[in-house]
Scaffold this motif. Structure first.
Motif, PDB file in Angstrom:
ATOM      1  N   THR A   1      -2.282  10.772  -3.354  1.00  0.00           N
ATOM      2  CA  THR A   1      -3.655  11.136  -3.707  1.00  0.00           C
ATOM      3  C   THR A   1      -4.584   9.931  -3.684  1.00  0.00           C
ATOM      4  O   THR A   1      -4.136   8.786  -3.721  1.00  0.00           O
ATOM      5  CB  THR A   1      -3.702  11.790  -5.109  1.00  0.00           C
ATOM      6  OG1 THR A   1      -3.189  10.864  -6.073  1.00  0.00           O
ATOM      7  CG2 THR A   1      -2.913  13.088  -5.145  1.00  0.00           C
ATOM      8  N   GLU A   2      -5.883  10.209  -3.647  1.00  0.00           N
ATOM      9  CA  GLU A   2      -6.896   9.157  -3.650  1.00  0.00           C
ATOM     10  C   GLU A   2      -6.940   8.410  -4.966  1.00  0.00           C
ATOM     11  O   GLU A   2      -7.213   7.219  -4.996  1.00  0.00           O
ATOM     12  CB  GLU A   2      -8.279   9.746  -3.381  1.00  0.00           C
ATOM     13  CG  GLU A   2      -8.534  10.093  -1.954  1.00  0.00           C
ATOM     14  CD  GLU A   2      -9.956  10.581  -1.715  1.00  0.00           C
ATOM     15  OE1 GLU A   2     -10.709  10.824  -2.695  1.00  0.00           O
ATOM     16  OE2 GLU A   2     -10.320  10.735  -0.546  1.00  0.00           O
ATOM     17  N   GLY A   3      -6.733   9.105  -6.064  1.00  0.00           N
ATOM     18  CA  GLY A   3      -6.805   8.492  -7.384  1.00  0.00           C
ATOM     19  C   GLY A   3      -5.502   8.652  -8.148  1.00  0.00           C
ATOM     20  O   GLY A   3      -4.576   9.312  -7.684  1.00  0.00           O
TER      21      GLY A   3
ATOM     22  N   HIS B   1      -5.433   2.570   0.301  1.00  0.00           N
ATOM     23  CA  HIS B   1      -5.158   2.608  -1.134  1.00  0.00           C
ATOM     24  C   HIS B   1      -4.919   4.064  -1.512  1.00  0.00           C
ATOM     25  O   HIS B   1      -5.799   4.898  -1.352  1.00  0.00           O
ATOM     26  CB  HIS B   1      -6.350   2.054  -1.916  1.00  0.00           C
ATOM     27  CG  HIS B   1      -6.039   1.792  -3.335  1.00  0.00           C
ATOM     28  ND1 HIS B   1      -5.917   0.525  -3.835  1.00  0.00           N
ATOM     29  CD2 HIS B   1      -5.790   2.619  -4.363  1.00  0.00           C
ATOM     30  CE1 HIS B   1      -5.623   0.584  -5.118  1.00  0.00           C
ATOM     31  NE2 HIS B   1      -5.544   1.857  -5.460  1.00  0.00           N
ATOM     32  N   PHE B   2      -3.726   4.343  -1.982  1.00  0.00           N
ATOM     33  CA  PHE B   2      -3.390   5.709  -2.378  1.00  0.00           C
ATOM     34  C   PHE B   2      -2.356   5.663  -3.481  1.00  0.00           C
ATOM     35  O   PHE B   2      -1.771   4.627  -3.759  1.00  0.00           O
ATOM     36  CB  PHE B   2      -2.881   6.525  -1.185  1.00  0.00           C
ATOM     37  CG  PHE B   2      -1.755   5.869  -0.434  1.00  0.00           C
ATOM     38  CD1 PHE B   2      -0.439   6.055  -0.828  1.00  0.00           C
ATOM     39  CD2 PHE B   2      -2.015   5.073   0.663  1.00  0.00           C
ATOM     40  CE1 PHE B   2       0.593   5.440  -0.145  1.00  0.00           C
ATOM     41  CE2 PHE B   2      -0.993   4.457   1.361  1.00  0.00           C
ATOM     42  CZ  PHE B   2       0.316   4.640   0.955  1.00  0.00           C
TER      43      PHE B   2
ATOM     44  N   SER C   1      -6.490  14.606  -8.314  1.00  0.00           N
ATOM     45  CA  SER C   1      -7.428  14.016  -7.344  1.00  0.00           C
ATOM     46  C   SER C   1      -7.066  14.460  -5.924  1.00  0.00           C
ATOM     47  O   SER C   1      -5.993  14.990  -5.676  1.00  0.00           O
ATOM     48  CB  SER C   1      -7.461  12.491  -7.453  1.00  0.00           C
ATOM     49  OG  SER C   1      -6.226  11.933  -7.117  1.00  0.00           O
ATOM     50  N   LYS C   2      -7.969  14.222  -4.983  1.00  0.00           N
ATOM     51  CA  LYS C   2      -7.811  14.707  -3.621  1.00  0.00           C
ATOM     52  C   LYS C   2      -6.518  14.202  -2.994  1.00  0.00           C
ATOM     53  O   LYS C   2      -6.230  13.019  -2.984  1.00  0.00           O
ATOM     54  CB  LYS C   2      -8.997  14.271  -2.763  1.00  0.00           C
ATOM     55  CG  LYS C   2      -8.913  14.766  -1.332  1.00  0.00           C
ATOM     56  CD  LYS C   2     -10.092  14.292  -0.512  1.00  0.00           C
ATOM     57  CE  LYS C   2      -9.920  14.717   0.937  1.00  0.00           C
ATOM     58  NZ  LYS C   2     -10.963  14.151   1.776  1.00  0.00           N
ATOM     59  N   GLN C   3      -5.746  15.134  -2.445  1.00  0.00           N
ATOM     60  CA  GLN C   3      -4.505  14.782  -1.763  1.00  0.00           C
ATOM     61  C   GLN C   3      -4.827  14.248  -0.372  1.00  0.00           C
ATOM     62  O   GLN C   3      -5.590  14.843   0.370  1.00  0.00           O
ATOM     63  CB  GLN C   3      -3.580  15.995  -1.660  1.00  0.00           C
ATOM     64  CG  GLN C   3      -2.241  15.639  -1.042  1.00  0.00           C
ATOM     65  CD  GLN C   3      -1.251  16.792  -1.083  1.00  0.00           C
ATOM     66  OE1 GLN C   3      -1.167  17.498  -2.070  1.00  0.00           O
ATOM     67  NE2 GLN C   3      -0.516  16.961  -0.011  1.00  0.00           N
ATOM     68  N   VAL C   4      -4.223  13.095  -0.022  1.00  0.00           N
ATOM     69  CA  VAL C   4      -4.470  12.475   1.279  1.00  0.00           C
ATOM     70  C   VAL C   4      -3.219  12.444   2.149  1.00  0.00           C
ATOM     71  O   VAL C   4      -3.280  12.051   3.311  1.00  0.00           O
ATOM     72  CB  VAL C   4      -5.033  11.048   1.129  1.00  0.00           C
ATOM     73  CG1 VAL C   4      -6.402  11.085   0.453  1.00  0.00           C
ATOM     74  CG2 VAL C   4      -4.079  10.145   0.372  1.00  0.00           C
TER      75      VAL C   4
END
Length: 125
Positions: free
Chosen positions: A89-91, A46-47, A96-99
């Protein structure tokens, strides 16, 4: 056409595309035994793919790399080819944190109406 207009057109198209895809099941079940697995361990990814394309400045995330002779006079920007490199990103917030990154191309593909062909790869960090 200005870069801002192009940004709005591409962003609107992709946003609309994602809204229509949100409820679709885009996965496929593969029998465990065909993969040599004994135990099922589902993975849920989920991103968020952000459309905050930066069209100018030091570090743009969308760049026009090619165009046709008629691109700048076409009402649909026909023939424009853009490359993108946007954050995942996570959210839902861009902060929010980049994935990972979504990287790919957009092509304006119609003389008479807004029709964009696109392809993307998703890479994770």
């Amino acid at each position: 056409m200005s870069n801002i207009f192009l940004f709005i057109v591409f962003t609107s198209f992709i946003f609309a595309l994602l809204l229509t895809r949100e409820s679709l099941d885009l996965s496929k079940k593969i029998p465990q035994n065909s993969l040599g697995l004994n135990e099922e361990k589902p993975t849920h990814l989920h991103f968020y793919f952000h459309f905050h394309d930066i069209v100018s400045g030091r570090n743009p995330t969308i760049v026009q790399v090619a165009s046709a002779d008629i691109t700048n006079t076409s009402s649909t920007y026909f023939g424009a080819i853009m490359v993108i490199d946007d954050p995942l990103t996570e959210g839902p917030e861009l902060s929010s944190k980049q994935v990972g990154r979504a990287q790919g191309i957009y092509v304006s593909a119609s003389l008479s109406e807004l029709a964009i062909s696109s392809t993307h790869s998703v890479t994770f960090q």
